[in-house]
Design a protein around this motif. Sequence first.
Motif, PDB file in Angstrom:
ATOM      1  N   HIS A 170      -9.424  15.699 -21.091  1.00  0.00           N
ATOM      2  CA  HIS A 170      -8.395  16.256 -19.939  1.00  0.00           C
ATOM      3  C   HIS A 170      -8.356  16.202 -18.826  1.00  0.00           C
ATOM      4  N   TRP A 171      -9.519  15.164 -18.395  1.00  0.00           N
ATOM      5  CA  TRP A 171      -9.107  14.390 -17.557  1.00  0.00           C
ATOM      6  C   TRP A 171      -8.545  12.891 -18.081  1.00  0.00           C
ATOM      7  N   MET A 172      -8.621  12.545 -19.563  1.00  0.00           N
ATOM      8  CA  MET A 172      -7.813  11.181 -19.824  1.00  0.00           C
ATOM      9  C   MET A 172      -7.006  11.739 -19.165  1.00  0.00           C
ATOM     10  N   ASP A 173      -6.399  12.860 -20.097  1.00  0.00           N
ATOM     11  CA  ASP A 173      -5.425  13.406 -19.872  1.00  0.00           C
ATOM     12  C   ASP A 173      -4.081  12.837 -18.688  1.00  0.00           C
ATOM     13  N   MET A 174      -4.952  13.960 -17.640  1.00  0.00           N
ATOM     14  CA  MET A 174      -4.159  13.655 -16.488  1.00  0.00           C
ATOM     15  C   MET A 174      -4.502  12.645 -15.472  1.00  0.00           C
ATOM     16  N   PHE A 175      -4.892  11.681 -16.097  1.00  0.00           N
ATOM     17  CA  PHE A 175      -5.864  10.402 -15.870  1.00  0.00           C
ATOM     18  C   PHE A 175      -3.952   9.549 -16.690  1.00  0.00           C
ATOM     19  N   TYR A 176      -3.690   9.582 -17.453  1.00  0.00           N
ATOM     20  CA  TYR A 176      -2.917   9.162 -18.069  1.00  0.00           C
ATOM     21  C   TYR A 176      -1.157   9.681 -17.552  1.00  0.00           C
ATOM     22  N   VAL A 177      -1.247  10.818 -17.185  1.00  0.00           N
ATOM     23  CA  VAL A 177      -0.481  11.151 -16.948  1.00  0.00           C
ATOM     24  C   VAL A 177       0.004  10.664 -15.197  1.00  0.00           C
ATOM     25  N   VAL A 178      -0.838  10.953 -14.135  1.00  0.00           N
ATOM     26  CA  VAL A 178      -0.630  10.774 -13.061  1.00  0.00           C
ATOM     27  C   VAL A 178      -0.434   8.791 -12.275  1.00  0.00           C
ATOM     28  N   LYS A 179      -1.921   8.644 -13.395  1.00  0.00           N
ATOM     29  CA  LYS A 179      -2.180   7.013 -12.368  1.00  0.00           C
ATOM     30  C   LYS A 179      -1.239   5.641 -12.684  1.00  0.00           C
ATOM     31  N   PRO A 180      -0.534   5.545 -13.868  1.00  0.00           N
ATOM     32  CA  PRO A 180       0.316   4.830 -14.041  1.00  0.00           C
ATOM     33  C   PRO A 180       1.695   4.514 -12.991  1.00  0.00           C
ATOM     34  N   THR A 181       2.120   5.976 -12.113  1.00  0.00           N
ATOM     35  CA  THR A 181       2.621   5.982 -11.550  1.00  0.00           C
ATOM     36  C   THR A 181       2.726   4.750 -10.499  1.00  0.00           C
ATOM     37  N   MET A 182       1.623   4.332  -9.769  1.00  0.00           N
ATOM     38  CA  MET A 182       0.918   3.490  -9.055  1.00  0.00           C
ATOM     39  C   MET A 182       1.948   1.966  -9.451  1.00  0.00           C
ATOM     40  N   ILE A 183       1.886   2.527 -10.844  1.00  0.00           N
ATOM     41  CA  ILE A 183       2.676   0.632 -11.586  1.00  0.00           C
ATOM     42  C   ILE A 183       4.242   0.790 -11.085  1.00  0.00           C
ATOM     43  N   ILE A 184       4.755   1.993 -11.682  1.00  0.00           N
ATOM     44  CA  ILE A 184       5.894   2.208 -12.255  1.00  0.00           C
ATOM     45  C   ILE A 184       6.754   1.988 -10.651  1.00  0.00           C
ATOM     46  N   GLU A 185       6.002   3.023  -9.995  1.00  0.00           N
ATOM     47  CA  GLU A 185       6.959   3.193  -8.056  1.00  0.00           C
ATOM     48  C   GLU A 185       6.076   2.377  -7.332  1.00  0.00           C
ATOM     49  N   HIS A 186       4.935   1.902  -6.763  1.00  0.00           N
ATOM     50  CA  HIS A 186       4.509   1.466  -5.670  1.00  0.00           C
ATOM     51  C   HIS A 186       3.911   0.548  -5.611  1.00  0.00           C
ATOM     52  N   GLY A 187       4.160  -0.304  -7.109  1.00  0.00           N
ATOM     53  CA  GLY A 187       4.318  -1.695  -7.316  1.00  0.00           C
ATOM     54  C   GLY A 187       3.007  -2.342  -7.114  1.00  0.00           C
ATOM     55  N   GLY A 188       2.354  -1.398  -7.699  1.00  0.00           N
ATOM     56  CA  GLY A 188       0.583  -1.733  -9.042  1.00  0.00           C
ATOM     57  C   GLY A 188       0.538  -2.813  -9.688  1.00  0.00           C
ATOM     58  N   GLU A 189      -0.143  -3.608  -9.229  1.00  0.00           N
ATOM     59  CA  GLU A 189       0.004  -4.434 -10.984  1.00  0.00           C
ATOM     60  C   GLU A 189      -0.052  -3.535 -12.212  1.00  0.00           C
ATOM     61  N   ALA A 190       0.697  -4.355 -13.234  1.00  0.00           N
ATOM     62  CA  ALA A 190       0.634  -3.817 -14.037  1.00  0.00           C
ATOM     63  C   ALA A 190      -0.346  -4.167 -15.469  1.00  0.00           C
ATOM     64  N   GLY A 191      -0.633  -3.483 -16.209  1.00  0.00           N
ATOM     65  CA  GLY A 191      -1.709  -3.566 -17.468  1.00  0.00           C
ATOM     66  C   GLY A 191      -3.108  -3.070 -16.766  1.00  0.00           C
ATOM     67  N   MET A 192      -2.736  -2.716 -15.628  1.00  0.00           N
ATOM     68  CA  MET A 192      -4.535  -1.881 -14.865  1.00  0.00           C
ATOM     69  C   MET A 192      -4.260  -0.644 -14.864  1.00  0.00           C
ATOM     70  N   LEU A 193      -5.711  -0.153 -14.961  1.00  0.00           N
ATOM     71  CA  LEU A 193      -5.884   1.085 -14.982  1.00  0.00           C
ATOM     72  C   LEU A 193      -5.796   1.513 -13.454  1.00  0.00           C
ATOM     73  N   HIS A 194      -6.295   1.006 -12.655  1.00  0.00           N
ATOM     74  CA  HIS A 194      -6.585   1.102 -11.300  1.00  0.00           C
ATOM     75  C   HIS A 194      -7.229   2.091 -11.075  1.00  0.00           C
ATOM     76  N   LEU A 195      -8.576   1.883 -12.142  1.00  0.00           N
ATOM     77  CA  LEU A 195      -9.379   2.785 -12.015  1.00  0.00           C
ATOM     78  C   LEU A 195     -10.130   2.528 -10.757  1.00  0.00           C
ATOM     79  N   SER A 196     -10.344   3.281  -9.945  1.00  0.00           N
ATOM     80  CA  SER A 196     -11.740   3.193  -8.865  1.00  0.00           C
ATOM     81  C   SER A 196     -12.261   4.513  -8.722  1.00  0.00           C
ATOM     82  N   LEU A 197     -13.195   3.685  -7.490  1.00  0.00           N
ATOM     83  CA  LEU A 197     -14.438   4.264  -6.967  1.00  0.00           C
ATOM     84  C   LEU A 197     -14.106   6.148  -6.626  1.00  0.00           C
ATOM     85  N   MET A 198     -12.901   5.969  -6.318  1.00  0.00           N
ATOM     86  CA  MET A 198     -12.152   7.421  -6.535  1.00  0.00           C
ATOM     87  C   MET A 198     -12.003   8.235  -7.012  1.00  0.00           C
ATOM     88  N   ASP A 199     -11.471   7.565  -7.778  1.00  0.00           N
ATOM     89  CA  ASP A 199     -11.486   8.747  -9.503  1.00  0.00           C
ATOM     90  C   ASP A 199     -12.426   9.162  -9.806  1.00  0.00           C
TER      91      ASP A 199
END
Lengths: 478, 415
Positions: free
Chosen positions: B345-374
Motif C-alpha cells: 500500500h505504501w508503494m501504491d501511494m508512492f507511485y500515485v503521488v511522487k511522479p507529480t514532482m516530475i510532471i508538474e514541478h520539473g523534477g528529473e525524469a526517470g528518477m524516483l526522487h526517494l529521499s530520507l523524508m519519505d
Amino acid sequence: MSSAVASHEIDNTRDDPTRRAQLILGGQDFHTVTEMVAGIPEQERINRNWWFAFTLAVSLAGMFGLNIAYLFWEGTGIWGNNNPVGWGWPIVNFVFWVGIGHAGTLISAILFLLRQQWRTSINRFAEAMTIFAVVCALVFPGIHIGRPWLPYWMFPLPNQMSMWPNFRSPLLWDVFAVGTYGTVSALFWYYGLIPDLATIRDRAKTKIRKFAYGVFSLGWTGSARHWHRYERTYLILAALCTPLVLSVHSVVSFDFATAQLPGWHTTIFPPYFVAGAIFSGFAMVVTLAVPARAFFGLQNLITLRHLENMNKIILATGMMVGYAYSMEFFIAWYGANEYEGFTFFNRAFGPYAWAYWIMVSCNVISPQLFWFKKIRTTPWMMVIVCIFVNIGMWFERFVITVTSLHRDFLPSSWGYFSPTIFDIMLFVGSFGLFFTLFLLFLRWLPVVAIAEVKAGMPAAHGHHEEHGHEAEGAATHG
Amino acid sequence: MSTASKTLDANDARLSPFEGGGKMIAVGFGLGAVGLGGAAALGAGAGDHFEGFLHSYLVAFAYFLAIALGGLFFVTLQHLTRAGWSVAVRRLAEVVAGTLPVLALLSLPIVIPTFLGNHALYHWADPAARQEDHLLHHKEAYLNNTFFLIRMVVFFGFWSLLARYFLKNSTKQDETGDPEITTKQQKLSAPAMILFALTLTYGAVDLLMSLVPHWFSTIIGVYYFAGAMMSAMATLIVLAKYLQGKGKLGDIVTVDHYHDLGKLMFAFTFFWAYIAFSQFMLIWYGNIPEDTIWYAPRQVGQWIPFSIALILVHFAIPFVGVMSRHAKRKTGILLFWAIWLLFAHWMDMFYVVKPTMIIEHGGEAGMLHLSLMDPLCWVGVLGFFIAAIGMGLKKHRLVPVKDPRLTESLAFENY
C-alpha cells in the motif's frame, strides 16, 4: 399477475438485532420442502396457464427465428444500422441480455462465499435465468457477423491459411469472456441440480421419468462421500465463478471504453458496467420470482424477506450506477475536453434527450422508491419498480451506443438513428426465446435448490428449540 | 443463532480497555515528533519551498487516511448488512476509524499552505497559473483555494463525526446492552454509505488526482477505495494479533475471524488489481495524450522497475500467497501477508503521488526522487496514527461486549 399473492403471506421482514429472522416459513420440515418443490415437475396434468404462456413464448421465439432467417437472406441492411450509427440495437440487446445474466452468478458464487443463507431459495432460479439470458445474448453477435455461416472464424482455430482473429480486439475478448461465463454458469447450475435431480428420480413413478432423471443425476446416491466431494467442488466452483462476475461485463465495457470516442472512453466503465449488470439481473429475478412463487405457491420458500433482500441489492447497485453517471458528468466537465463535454450535453439535451431521461428516471430515480419498506416488501409494487429498472437498463445501453455515435466529429456526419420493424421484432423475439427456455425450466426441473435449502434449516443442525410457532418453524440466518 | 458455546463476562479482563494504550500514545507521539520534526527540518533545509517534504508527507498522509477510511467503511458496511460474524473485531475497526479526527489535524500541513496559495504540491493552487493555463482556468470553479478548503473541512468533518458517532453509540451499548442502539446504527448506515462514497471519491480527486490537474480519470475514487479496504483489513489483522500478543482479546477473536478478515484482504487485493488494470489498460489502449500524461513518466528510468514491482508486490505475489485456506488460518502466516500488503500500500501511494514532482514541478525524469523524508514522514504519521489508536484502545473495551449479535460472532465457523 401478482394480484395472486396469497393471503397467507407471512411477514418475516422485521429486523430484530437480537435474533435472525426465519427464512423458511410455515412450519416446514424436510419432507414438505421436497413435496413443495419436487411436486412441480411431478404434476400429472400441465396447468392451462402454463400452456398459455408457453404457447405465447414459443410463438415469439418462432418470430425470432423467422426474423433471423430473413436477416440471413437479406443481410444486415434490414436493420436501422447505418452511418453514422453502425452499432444499433443488436449490440444494445447483446449487452442488455448479458447484463440480465449477472444475478445468477452473483447469487450462487459471491453470496455463497459471503455466507448469505437466504440465497438458497433463489439461486437455482437465478442461475437458470443467467444461462437463458446468455443464450439470448449470444444470438445477437452471432447473427451480426456478416457471414453467419462462418461463426467459427471468431475462434482462434488453426487453419491452413494461418489466419488468426485479432487478439487486440475487445470483441474477441468478448468471445472468450462470454463463452467462459456461459460454460461455467451452466456447469455450476447443473452441478447444483444433481442431488435434486436424484430426488426426483427416486420419487419417479414411471420408467421414462426414472430413466430421464436418472441419466442426468449421474448415479447420485447421497452417500457421505458424494456429499463431501460435492461440497468441496461447489466451493471451488464458487471461487472460480467470483472473478467471472466481474470479468464478463468488464470485457463487454471494453468494447466501448477502449475506443477513443467521447462518451465511451472513460476509465470507470468496467466496474460501472458490472454494477449495472447486477442491478438489471436482480431486477429481472424479482420480476420473475414474484409471479412464479405465487403461481406455484412457493411463498414459504421464497419469502418476503428474500424479495426484500434482493430489492436492497437493487437499491445499492442502482446507487452505484447513479454514482457512475455523476462521475462521468463531473469528469466530462473537469476534463475540459470540449468533445467529451459536448457528448454529455448532447446526451442530456440533444435529440436523444428523451432516451437519456428515461434512463435516468428508471435507473436512478425509480429504485429510490426502495427506501420505503412498504414498497420493498409489497410484491406488486416491487415488480413495477423492477420492470422500470429493466426498461432503464436497456435504455442505458441504447444511450451509450447511439448518442456517442449519432453525431460524429464533423456535422456533415450527423444523423438520427431509428430502428426498423426488424430491429423491434428481433428484440421482442429474443424475449420469446428466453421465456420458452424459462417456462420449460419451471415445468421440468426443481425451481428451488431443495438440498441447499434443507442444509440451512435448523433441523439440519440438530437443535430444534425454535419450533412451535407457526412463523418460526424453520431456517435462520437472514 | 442459538448455538453460542461461549458466554461473555462484560468485565472480562481480556476485553477491558488496553492498559498498554498509554504506552502506545507515548511511543506514538515520540515517533511522530521525531519523524515529522526530522522530515520538516530536512524539508526546510532543502530550499525548495517544502516541495519535497510535502510530496513525502502526502504519500504518508494518504497512506494512513486510506486505512482509517477503510476502517470507517468496514464499520458502516457491517451495520448496513446486519453482519454477525464481524462483531468480535468491529470495535477494532471503530478504533481505527476513530483516528480520523487526528488525521483531520494532520491534514493541516497540506490544506493550510494550499489554501494560502503555496503551490509546491498542487500546481492549480497558484492563482497566476490558473490565469495563464487555459485548462486550469476552465477548472477554476472547482480547483481553487477557497473551495478546496471548504471541501476539506466538509470531508474531514463528516468522516470524523461519522466515526465518532459509530464509536460513541457502540461503547454506549457496552454499558446498556440496548439492542435499539444497533437498530439506530443500522438505520444511519445506509445514508452514511452514500455520503461516504461521495466524500471518499472527491477526497481522492482533490488530494491525489488534482496533483496532475490536467489529468482525469473517472475511476480514481474506486482506485483509492480499493487500496483503502485492503490496507484496513491488513491493519485489523495486525492490530488483533498485537493485542492477543499482549494477552488481550483471548479466544474471543478466533481463527475464523482471522480467516474472514484474510478473505476480505485477499478480495480487495484482487479488486485493487482489477481497478488498477482497468484504468491502465483503457488509457494504454486509447493512447490519447491527455490520458497518458499520467502514466508516461511512470514508464521511464527507475520508474520501470518500480511499476513492475508494484504489480508483483501489490498483486501477483500476495494473490498466490494469501489464496489458500492454510495461509489465512495460520495467523502467523496471515500476519506476514498483512504486513507485506501494508508495504504494498505504501508503494501504491508512492507511485500515485511522487511522479507529480516530475510532471508538474520539473523534477528529473526517470528518477524516483526517494529521499530520507519519505521514511521519516511515514514514521511520523505512523506515530500519530498509533497514538490515536492507543487513545481509543485505552478508553474503550476491545470488543462490543453487549452487542446483540456477539454470540453469533463467537459461534460461527468457516467450513
